[in-house]
Enzyme design. Structure first.
Site, PDB file in Angstrom:
ATOM      1  N   ASP A   1       0.832  -1.210   0.000  1.00  7.95           N
ATOM      2  CA  ASP A   1       0.000   0.000   0.000  1.00  7.95           C
ATOM      3  C   ASP A   1       0.868   1.262   0.000  1.00  7.95           C
ATOM      4  O   ASP A   1       2.106   1.186   0.062  1.00  7.95           O
ATOM      5  CB  ASP A   1      -0.934  -0.066   1.228  1.00  7.95           C
ATOM      6  CG  ASP A   1      -2.303   0.529   0.962  1.00  7.95           C
ATOM      7  OD1 ASP A   1      -2.430   1.326   0.023  1.00  7.95           O
ATOM      8  OD2 ASP A   1      -3.248   0.199   1.716  1.00  7.95           O
TER       9      ASP A   1
ATOM     10  N   GLU B   1      -0.859   1.405  -5.345  1.00  6.78           N
ATOM     11  CA  GLU B   1      -0.421   2.812  -5.370  1.00  6.78           C
ATOM     12  C   GLU B   1      -1.567   3.715  -5.777  1.00  6.78           C
ATOM     13  O   GLU B   1      -1.403   4.941  -5.826  1.00  6.78           O
ATOM     14  CB  GLU B   1       0.798   2.890  -6.319  1.00  6.78           C
ATOM     15  CG  GLU B   1       1.495   4.204  -6.436  1.00  6.78           C
ATOM     16  CD  GLU B   1       0.950   5.050  -7.579  1.00  6.78           C
ATOM     17  OE1 GLU B   1       1.467   6.161  -7.749  1.00  6.78           O
ATOM     18  OE2 GLU B   1       0.022   4.620  -8.303  1.00  6.78           O
ATOM     19  N   TRP B   2      -2.730   3.108  -6.058  1.00  3.80           N
ATOM     20  CA  TRP B   2      -3.999   3.789  -6.362  1.00  3.80           C
ATOM     21  C   TRP B   2      -3.993   4.530  -7.693  1.00  3.80           C
ATOM     22  O   TRP B   2      -4.860   5.377  -7.952  1.00  3.80           O
ATOM     23  CB  TRP B   2      -4.393   4.778  -5.249  1.00  3.80           C
ATOM     24  CG  TRP B   2      -4.226   4.260  -3.859  1.00  3.80           C
ATOM     25  CD1 TRP B   2      -4.618   3.045  -3.390  1.00  3.80           C
ATOM     26  CD2 TRP B   2      -3.617   4.934  -2.756  1.00  3.80           C
ATOM     27  NE1 TRP B   2      -4.300   2.924  -2.065  1.00  3.80           N
ATOM     28  CE2 TRP B   2      -3.683   4.071  -1.654  1.00  3.80           C
ATOM     29  CE3 TRP B   2      -3.022   6.199  -2.594  1.00  3.80           C
ATOM     30  CZ2 TRP B   2      -3.165   4.410  -0.396  1.00  3.80           C
ATOM     31  CZ3 TRP B   2      -2.517   6.547  -1.347  1.00  3.80           C
ATOM     32  CH2 TRP B   2      -2.594   5.648  -0.273  1.00  3.80           C
ATOM     33  N   GLY B   3      -2.995   4.281  -8.548  1.00  4.07           N
ATOM     34  CA  GLY B   3      -2.978   4.924  -9.864  1.00  4.07           C
ATOM     35  C   GLY B   3      -2.495   6.362  -9.849  1.00  4.07           C
ATOM     36  O   GLY B   3      -2.562   7.046 -10.868  1.00  4.07           O
TER      37      GLY B   3
ATOM     38  N   ASP C   1     -10.036   3.172  -3.803  1.00  2.73           N
ATOM     39  CA  ASP C   1     -10.758   2.004  -3.283  1.00  2.73           C
ATOM     40  C   ASP C   1     -12.167   1.882  -3.867  1.00  2.73           C
ATOM     41  O   ASP C   1     -12.926   2.848  -3.902  1.00  2.73           O
ATOM     42  CB  ASP C   1     -10.877   2.095  -1.757  1.00  2.73           C
ATOM     43  CG  ASP C   1      -9.534   1.895  -1.071  1.00  2.73           C
ATOM     44  OD1 ASP C   1      -8.513   1.747  -1.773  1.00  2.73           O
ATOM     45  OD2 ASP C   1      -9.509   1.885   0.169  1.00  2.73           O
TER      46      ASP C   1
HETATM   47  C1  GLA Z   1      -5.963   1.332   1.361  1.00  2.00           C
HETATM   48  C2  GLA Z   1      -6.032   0.294   0.238  1.00  2.00           C
HETATM   49  C3  GLA Z   1      -7.160  -0.674   0.526  1.00  2.00           C
HETATM   50  C4  GLA Z   1      -6.918  -1.355   1.876  1.00  2.00           C
HETATM   51  C5  GLA Z   1      -6.780  -0.306   2.964  1.00  2.00           C
HETATM   52  C6  GLA Z   1      -6.385  -0.936   4.287  1.00  2.00           C
HETATM   53  O1  GLA Z   1      -7.102   2.125   1.392  1.00  2.00           O
HETATM   54  O2  GLA Z   1      -6.228   0.934  -0.991  1.00  2.00           O
HETATM   55  O3  GLA Z   1      -7.262  -1.641  -0.515  1.00  2.00           O
HETATM   56  O4  GLA Z   1      -5.779  -2.154   1.788  1.00  2.00           O
HETATM   57  O5  GLA Z   1      -5.804   0.681   2.620  1.00  2.00           O
HETATM   58  O6  GLA Z   1      -6.227  -0.009   5.313  1.00  2.00           O
END
Ligand code: GLA
Length: 394
Positions: free
Chosen positions: A161, A194-196, A216
């Site tokens: 993450d 890394e969420w893009g 998410d």
């Molecule tokens: C981030 C990630 C999620 C999850 C949470 C856990 O938001 O993007 O997929 O792993 O952390 O805290």
């Protein structure tokens, strides 16, 4: 006349061979050399249904259920722990310490249990000083030590993450962990979360087996569909060894209709997304099981060619998604995103077939075949429903 996609990534292919070339010309030079992820990963993770609620019993029972339901035999192999598995403080040697209250037998014993079921185990870490839930330390500055710890426990998969990262570039932080994992000598699937933010599709194929392209997902139609759209922009970067990840599945978590979940599972399968279940597989209802166990849909996801299917036509809320499969076959998804019933049509020119081609169309959800179709495929679809097909040319 129907509008074609306007963005460059969903331009319309004019023939099956052109589609092929699209796949082959993917800008992927160096692939991570760990031999993993030749097809998108399949498994389960606790976060979508049980955020922060891990314990030994849940993992044991989930591993048991993966086998007893038959899902393991369909390819779901990873049992993945998300955030909150460790104590907040490292030990005196700087090692990560499993939370003794929820994992009294420790991680090696847990890994042994999961392995004894013929499955693999994944764990969660963070490329910063603290994880996102702030309940356990991140691995920034401890990459080698933590990779060695994971390998010593028998871990097979790391979701990594991006919280509390001190503003250091993700390329630097994720590359360090990738090298540390490789150096352990144990094949560990590396899933970048890394969420893009920094366009990971453009740099992650050389260091990871998958990379999140989105924030998410939530268990609702709008969230799900927006993740599919964002992920679609990076289609040309995915392929065997490294995949775009629009986040884990919400199928079975209760806040979408069965037909919306069918679209969710179809989109993820067609887009070669990781199929990481996010529901409680110990107590799935029949509808959920029917969706996630559809062999024909899973086979599209796991097809050898490994080319991500894309949105190839959009007429208002009516969409055609498609991608080439091995054996000159073509996967097609017709979807109605709008509020009322409408007919969705895929022209052969949309999906990379020459106009003279005659196909048999296998409906992957009805499990029925219509033979000798020419020029176009259409379906009348209620709001938020879809149909998925594999077309086999004569
Ligand atoms: C981030 C990630 C999620 C999850 C949470 C856990 O938001 O993007 O997929 O792993 O952390 O805290």
């Amino acid at each position: 006349m129907r509008a074609k996609c306007s963005s460059s990534h969903c331009s319309v292919a004019s023939g099956i061979n052109q589609n092929r070339k699209l796949g082959e010309s993917r800008p992927r030079r160096d692939l991570l050399d760990n031999g993993l992820g030749r097809t998108p990963q399949m498994g389960w993770n606790n976060f979508n249904h049980f955020p922060g609620k891990l314990n030994e019993e849940l993992i044991h029972q989930t591993a048991d259920a993966m086998v007893s339901t038959g899902l393991a035999a369909l390819g779901y192999e990873y049992i993945n722990l998300d955030d909150c598995w460790a104590e907040l403080n490292r030990d005196s040697q700087g090692n990560l310490v499993p939370n003794a209250t929820i994992f009294p037998s420790g991680m090696k014993a847990l890994a042994n249990y999961v392995h004894s079921k013929g499955l693999k185990i994944g764990i969660y870490g963070d490329a910063g000083t603290l994880t996102c839930a702030k309940t356990m330390p991140g691995s920034l500055g401890y990459e080698e030590q933590d990779a060695n710890t994971f390998a010593s426990w028998g871990i097979d998969y790391l979701k990594y993450d991006n919280c509390h990262n001190n503003g250091i570039s993700p390329q630097e932080r994720y590359t360090k962990m990738s090298k540390a994992l490789l150096a352990t000598g144990r094949p560990i699937f590396f899933s970048l979360c890394e969420w893009g933010y920094a366009d990971p599709a453009t740099w992650a194929p050389s260091i990871g087996n998958s990379w999140r392209t989105t924030g998410d997902i939530k268990d609702n139609w709008g969230s799900m569909i927006s993740k599919a759209d964002q992920n679609d922009a990076w289609a040309s970067y995915a392929g065997p060894g490294g995949w775009n990840d629009p986040d884990m599945l919400e199928v079975g978590n209760g806040n979408m209709t069965t037909e919306e979940y069918r679209c969710h599972f179809s989109l993820w399968s067609l887009a070669k997304a990781p199929l990481i279940l996010g529901c409680d597989i110990r107590s799935m209802d029949n509808d959920t099981f029917e969706l996630v166990s559809n062999k024909e849909v899973i086979a599209v996801n796991q097809d050898d060619l490994g080319i991500q299917g894309k949105k190839v036509n959009k007429t208002g809320d009516l969409e055609v998604w498609s991608g080439p499969l091995s054996g000159d076959r073509v996967a097609v998804l017709l979807m109605n995103r709008g509020p009322s019933t409408a007919t969705v049509t895929a022209e052969w020119s949309d999906i990379g077939l020459n106009s003279s081609v005659i196909v048999d169309a296998r409906d992957l959800w009805e499990h029925s075949t219509t033979t000798s179709i020419q020029l176009q495929l259409d379906a009348t679809l209620d709001s938020h429903t879809c149909k998925m097909y594999v077309l086999t040319p004569h």
